[in-house]
Design a protein around this motif. Structure first.
Motif, PDB file in Angstrom:
ATOM      1  N   GLY A  21       0.898  -1.137   0.327  1.00 20.88           N
ATOM      2  CA  GLY A  21       0.059  -0.136  -0.378  1.00 20.88           C
ATOM      3  C   GLY A  21       1.149   1.124  -0.631  1.00 20.88           C
ATOM      4  N   ASP A  22       0.333   2.046  -0.380  1.00 13.66           N
ATOM      5  CA  ASP A  22       0.720   3.516  -0.695  1.00 13.66           C
ATOM      6  C   ASP A  22       0.967   4.091   0.636  1.00 13.66           C
ATOM      7  OD1 ASP A  22      -1.604   4.156  -1.447  1.00 13.66           O
ATOM      8  OD2 ASP A  22      -1.171   6.532  -1.177  1.00 13.66           O
ATOM      9  N   CYS A  23       1.724   5.422   0.493  1.00 12.54           N
ATOM     10  CA  CYS A  23       1.455   6.351   2.231  1.00 12.54           C
ATOM     11  C   CYS A  23       2.237   7.141   1.731  1.00 12.54           C
ATOM     12  CB  CYS A  23       2.194   5.305   3.745  1.00 12.54           C
ATOM     13  SG  CYS A  23       4.009   4.947   3.837  1.00 12.54           S
ATOM     14  N   ALA A  24       2.048   8.334   2.818  1.00 13.70           N
ATOM     15  CA  ALA A  24       2.907   9.734   2.717  1.00 13.70           C
ATOM     16  C   ALA A  24       4.495   9.067   3.302  1.00 13.70           C
ATOM     17  CB  ALA A  24       2.453  11.083   3.501  1.00 13.70           C
ATOM     18  N   GLY A  25       5.440   9.772   2.429  1.00 17.97           N
ATOM     19  CA  GLY A  25       6.464   9.712   2.902  1.00 17.97           C
ATOM     20  C   GLY A  25       7.685   8.790   1.853  1.00 17.97           C
ATOM     21  N   LEU A  26       6.988   7.973   0.970  1.00 15.70           N
ATOM     22  CA  LEU A  26       7.719   7.133   0.688  1.00 15.70           C
ATOM     23  C   LEU A  26       8.525   7.708  -0.759  1.00 15.70           C
ATOM     24  CD1 LEU A  26       5.067   4.744  -0.860  1.00 15.70           C
ATOM     25  CD2 LEU A  26       6.872   4.665   0.554  1.00 15.70           C
ATOM     26  N   ASN A  27       8.329   9.093  -1.338  1.00 16.29           N
ATOM     27  CA  ASN A  27       9.070  10.018  -2.409  1.00 16.29           C
ATOM     28  C   ASN A  27       9.819  11.243  -1.170  1.00 16.29           C
ATOM     29  OD1 ASN A  27       7.605   9.482  -4.964  1.00 16.29           O
ATOM     30  ND2 ASN A  27       5.943  11.072  -4.226  1.00 16.29           N
ATOM     31  N   ALA A  28       9.713  10.878  -0.569  1.00 19.54           N
ATOM     32  CA  ALA A  28      11.049  10.983   0.060  1.00 19.54           C
ATOM     33  C   ALA A  28      12.377  10.460   0.641  1.00 19.54           C
ATOM     34  CB  ALA A  28      10.434  12.131   1.707  1.00 19.54           C
ATOM     35  N   ALA A  29      11.445   9.490   1.721  1.00 19.09           N
ATOM     36  CA  ALA A  29      12.694   8.273   0.957  1.00 19.09           C
ATOM     37  C   ALA A  29      13.479   7.985  -0.490  1.00 19.09           C
ATOM     38  CB  ALA A  29      11.884   7.022   1.306  1.00 19.09           C
ATOM     39  N   ILE A  30      12.538   8.214  -1.408  1.00 17.48           N
ATOM     40  CA  ILE A  30      13.408   7.667  -2.863  1.00 17.48           C
ATOM     41  C   ILE A  30      14.368   8.692  -2.739  1.00 17.48           C
ATOM     42  CG2 ILE A  30      13.216   7.918  -5.347  1.00 17.48           C
ATOM     43  CD1 ILE A  30       9.711   6.560  -4.877  1.00 17.48           C
ATOM     44  N   ARG A  31      13.818   9.701  -2.709  1.00 15.57           N
ATOM     45  CA  ARG A  31      14.367  11.609  -3.160  1.00 15.57           C
ATOM     46  C   ARG A  31      15.951  11.082  -2.365  1.00 15.57           C
ATOM     47  NH1 ARG A  31      15.075  16.002   0.014  1.00 15.57           N
ATOM     48  NH2 ARG A  31      15.982  17.785  -0.499  1.00 15.57           N
ATOM     49  N   ALA A  32      16.315  10.772  -0.476  1.00 18.66           N
ATOM     50  CA  ALA A  32      16.801  10.308   0.013  1.00 18.66           C
ATOM     51  C   ALA A  32      18.103   8.885  -0.768  1.00 18.66           C
ATOM     52  CB  ALA A  32      17.231  10.071   1.178  1.00 18.66           C
ATOM     53  N   VAL A  33      17.810   8.051  -0.991  1.00 22.01           N
ATOM     54  CA  VAL A  33      17.959   7.313  -1.938  1.00 22.01           C
ATOM     55  C   VAL A  33      19.368   7.880  -2.904  1.00 22.01           C
ATOM     56  CG1 VAL A  33      17.800   5.524  -3.321  1.00 22.01           C
ATOM     57  CG2 VAL A  33      16.970   4.786  -1.114  1.00 22.01           C
ATOM     58  N   VAL A  34      18.219   8.326  -3.449  1.00 22.00           N
ATOM     59  CA  VAL A  34      18.834   8.853  -4.598  1.00 22.00           C
ATOM     60  C   VAL A  34      20.553   9.902  -3.995  1.00 22.00           C
ATOM     61  CG1 VAL A  34      18.609  10.977  -6.726  1.00 22.00           C
ATOM     62  CG2 VAL A  34      17.469   8.606  -6.653  1.00 22.00           C
ATOM     63  N   TYR A  35      19.784  11.173  -3.858  1.00 25.21           N
ATOM     64  CA  TYR A  35      20.687  11.697  -3.088  1.00 25.21           C
ATOM     65  C   TYR A  35      22.516  10.774  -2.326  1.00 25.21           C
ATOM     66  CZ  TYR A  35      18.628  16.985  -3.256  1.00 25.21           C
ATOM     67  OH  TYR A  35      18.372  17.636  -4.229  1.00 25.21           O
ATOM     68  N   ARG A  36      22.449  10.801  -1.505  1.00 24.62           N
ATOM     69  CA  ARG A  36      23.268   9.515  -0.868  1.00 24.62           C
ATOM     70  C   ARG A  36      23.976   8.974  -2.105  1.00 24.62           C
ATOM     71  NH1 ARG A  36      26.790  10.465   2.652  1.00 24.62           N
ATOM     72  NH2 ARG A  36      27.000   8.799   4.163  1.00 24.62           N
ATOM     73  N   ALA A  37      23.307   7.863  -2.937  1.00 27.02           N
ATOM     74  CA  ALA A  37      24.096   7.476  -3.738  1.00 27.02           C
ATOM     75  C   ALA A  37      24.494   7.769  -4.876  1.00 27.02           C
ATOM     76  CB  ALA A  37      22.761   6.099  -4.308  1.00 27.02           C
ATOM     77  N   VAL A  38      23.437   8.558  -5.424  1.00 25.53           N
ATOM     78  CA  VAL A  38      24.367   9.933  -6.934  1.00 25.53           C
ATOM     79  C   VAL A  38      25.295  10.941  -5.978  1.00 25.53           C
ATOM     80  CG1 VAL A  38      23.944  11.043  -8.167  1.00 25.53           C
ATOM     81  CG2 VAL A  38      22.602   9.306  -7.848  1.00 25.53           C
TER      82      VAL A  38
END
Length: 360
Positions: free
Chosen positions: A14-31
């Motif tokens: 199920g979706d929820c608030a905060g998923l996009n914030a987690a995706i953003r953090a992963v990309v910022y750290r990884a890239v």
């Protein structure tokens, strides 16, 4: 800094608030930190099942504005167990090899899976079958993933339910009514008890603690004797009838889901006390909308920590929030038991100490 890695990320369940914030953090750290490549996998494992896999390249410029966005830009699904996938002809088929092939077609070094306990169990089984490197991030508005104190989405759901109680407070008082708020909570009553305390509910019903309608009515009558002409009741959708029966709704497609306990209680409270009752069912409103500051914070911390686990090659682990910091635990340990409301815990003691009826 080592080999330039290519990692995938997906959101499942199920979706929820905060998923996009987690995706953003992963990309910022990884890239930004490691110089890796991040591939967003669409519609959870369904994206890997497709040939070619349904993916999108994720750079910092693509995720920069995602911090406050609700839902998930990658899409998600909570249907279609890949080990028994429903086919158009009504049969089921094991599609795990298709998903495993998708992982290797993308030449991934690891996958970050964001999901609840059910999704984590499926992803871990896929990883074991296919030899994947998997790291997990917990998300669920129910906050019932084991070990972690916070899961992405929970705080926003509680805020939404609390705001609903705040609004119902005034209309209940204006019309001398009993207002019943039905909230989500598939197995656990974390949303109901947290929002109930924060929103000033008079009755909180959760699946972990039994209740009787007679004692609910006794509580309402007690308030009336004190000159309080209205009451607020919050109930988790997983609460059963007094006889222990599950209350559910079946739609025209034959799909069954939890729901209806609010109406059940309204009828019985009216019969028992004569009080005029109204029911509000929040439903998916709790999943949507802008994530709360706490959910953004938790998502950001989880995303960064998950990437660091890949850098350390510490796989088959899930990031968790414990004692005001992020630590990792084996996924198997995290999903071994779901985290219900503790009937002897602080929130239950707090509710009882405030005079809230919480069951018997």
């Amino acid at each position: 800094m080592g080999k330039r890695k290519r990692i995938g990320i997906l959101t499942s369940g199920g979706d929820c608030a905060g998923l996009n914030a987690a995706i953003r953090a992963v990309v910022y750290r990884a890239v930004g930190t490691y110089g890796w490549e991040v591939i967003g996998i669409r519609q959870a494992t369904h994206g890997l099942m497709s040939h070619p896999p349904q993916v999108t390249d994720l750079g910092i410029e693509k995720v920069d504005a995602l911090l406050t966005a609700g839902g998930t830009v990658l899409g998600t699904t909570n249907k279609g167990n890949p080990f028994a996938f429903p086919m158009p002809d009504g049969t089921v088929c094991d599609r795990t090899q298709d998903i495993i092939d998708g992982y290797y077609q993308l030449h991934l070094d690891a996958v970050i899976g964001i999901g609840g306990d059910g999704s984590m169990a499926i992803l871990r089984k896929l990883a074991q079958h296919g030899g994947w490197n998997l790291v997990g991030i917990p998300k669920t508005i129910d906050n019932d993933v084991g070990i972690t104190e916070h899961s992405i989405g929970f705080d926003t759901a509680v805020n939404t339910a609390t705001e609903a109680l705040d609004r119902l407070h005034f209309t209940a008082a204006s019309h001398s009514r009993v207002m019943i708020l039905e909230v989500m909570g598939r197995d656990a009553g974390h949303i109901a008890i947290s929002a109930g305390i924060a929103g000033g509910a008079d009755v909180i019903l959760i699946p972990e603690i039994p209740y009787t309608v007679a004692n609910i009515c006794r509580k309402l009558e007690e308030r009336q004797s004190q000159g309080k002409n209205y009451s607020l009741v919050i109930v988790s959708e997983a609460v059963r009838t007094e006889a222990g029966e599950v209350v559910s709704i079946t739609n025209r497609l034959g799909q069954c889901r939890l729901g209806g306990i609010g109406d059940y209680l309204a009828d019985r409270i009216c019969d028992c006390s004569g009080a005029e009752t109204r029911v509000t069912v929040l439903g998916h409103v709790q999943r949507g909308g802008t994530p709360s500051p706490l959910d953004r914070l938790v998502a950001a911390a989880f995303g960064v920590a998950a990437v660091d686990l890949i850098a350390e090659e510490k796989y088959d682990h899930m990031v968790t929030w414990q004692n005001r910091q992020v630590v990792s635990v084996p996924i198997a340990a995290a999903i071994a038991h779901y985290q219900a409301v503790n009937p002897e815990g602080t929130l239950v003691k707090t509710a009882r100490g405030l005079g809230i009826y919480l069951g018997d």
